[in-house]
Design a protein around this motif. Sequence first.
Motif, mmCIF file in Angstrom:
data_model
loop_
_atom_site.group_PDB
_atom_site.id
_atom_site.type_symbol
_atom_site.label_atom_id
_atom_site.label_comp_id
_atom_site.label_asym_id
_atom_site.label_seq_id
_atom_site.Cartn_x
_atom_site.Cartn_y
_atom_site.Cartn_z
ATOM 1 N N UNK A 127 -5.710 7.087 31.772
ATOM 2 C CA UNK A 127 -6.768 6.549 30.948
ATOM 3 C C UNK A 127 -7.616 7.580 30.241
ATOM 4 N N UNK A 128 -8.123 7.178 29.099
ATOM 5 C CA UNK A 128 -9.139 7.925 28.351
ATOM 6 C C UNK A 128 -10.359 7.026 28.366
ATOM 7 N N UNK A 138 -13.581 14.230 21.793
ATOM 8 C CA UNK A 138 -13.047 13.154 20.974
ATOM 9 C C UNK A 138 -11.532 13.232 21.066
ATOM 10 N N UNK A 139 -10.871 12.136 20.723
ATOM 11 C CA UNK A 139 -9.416 12.141 20.860
ATOM 12 C C UNK A 139 -8.762 11.352 19.739
ATOM 13 N N UNK A 140 -7.517 11.634 19.542
ATOM 14 C CA UNK A 140 -6.670 10.890 18.629
ATOM 15 C C UNK A 140 -6.302 9.569 19.318
ATOM 16 N N UNK A 174 -1.255 7.540 25.208
ATOM 17 C CA UNK A 174 0.210 7.497 25.198
ATOM 18 C C UNK A 174 0.788 8.881 25.475
ATOM 19 N N UNK A 175 0.145 9.912 24.945
ATOM 20 C CA UNK A 175 0.603 11.281 25.201
ATOM 21 C C UNK A 175 0.394 11.654 26.671
ATOM 22 N N UNK A 176 -0.709 11.205 27.259
ATOM 23 C CA UNK A 176 -0.934 11.444 28.688
ATOM 24 C C UNK A 176 0.188 10.803 29.506
ATOM 25 N N UNK A 226 -2.147 17.103 24.863
ATOM 26 C CA UNK A 226 -2.812 15.839 24.519
ATOM 27 C C UNK A 226 -3.843 16.092 23.417
ATOM 28 N N UNK A 227 -3.859 15.263 22.379
ATOM 29 C CA UNK A 227 -4.802 15.479 21.270
ATOM 30 C C UNK A 227 -6.234 15.040 21.627
#
Length: 153
Positions: free
Chosen positions: A21-22, A66-68, A73-75, A134-135
């Motif tokens: 999770x983010x 911040x994230x894309x 999904x990348x995690x 991870x972005x």
Amino acid sequence: MANANEHPGEQAAQDPIKLIGVRENALSVDEVFQAVGDDAAGGMALFVGTVRNHDAGADVDALGYSCHPSAEAEMRRIAEKVVAEYPVRALAAVHRVGDLRVGDLAVIVGVSCPHRAEAFDACRKLIDDLKHEVPIWKHQRFSDGTEEWVGAC
């Protein structure tokens, strides 16, 4: 008597990715610890990344992550690589986004495996790959009024 390595507990679990999770809210070590608990695991490794009060010789007052939209999904993609490489019984990874203060928890990852060496190795691989792939971007604000962006975690 069967070989010890043939015991199901010595193998990776069928569906070991328990939590990815983010999040915009505070992270919980207890949540990750509970997610990676497994009766067949003899080793459990957790890594907790916190906001420190300095970076590269400068005092840090606060930062924001911040994230894309693809970050979660990348995690998961990275978690899948780790469970393919190690006999993971359970795996969890959560990363915070938003404004954080010094001392706040920024990332928590956990892995359980049949043995401690595997758990340590898998946990290190998980956090290192998350950090590099991870972005998620960090915006640091320094005490002298300057600021900088740091890429991928």
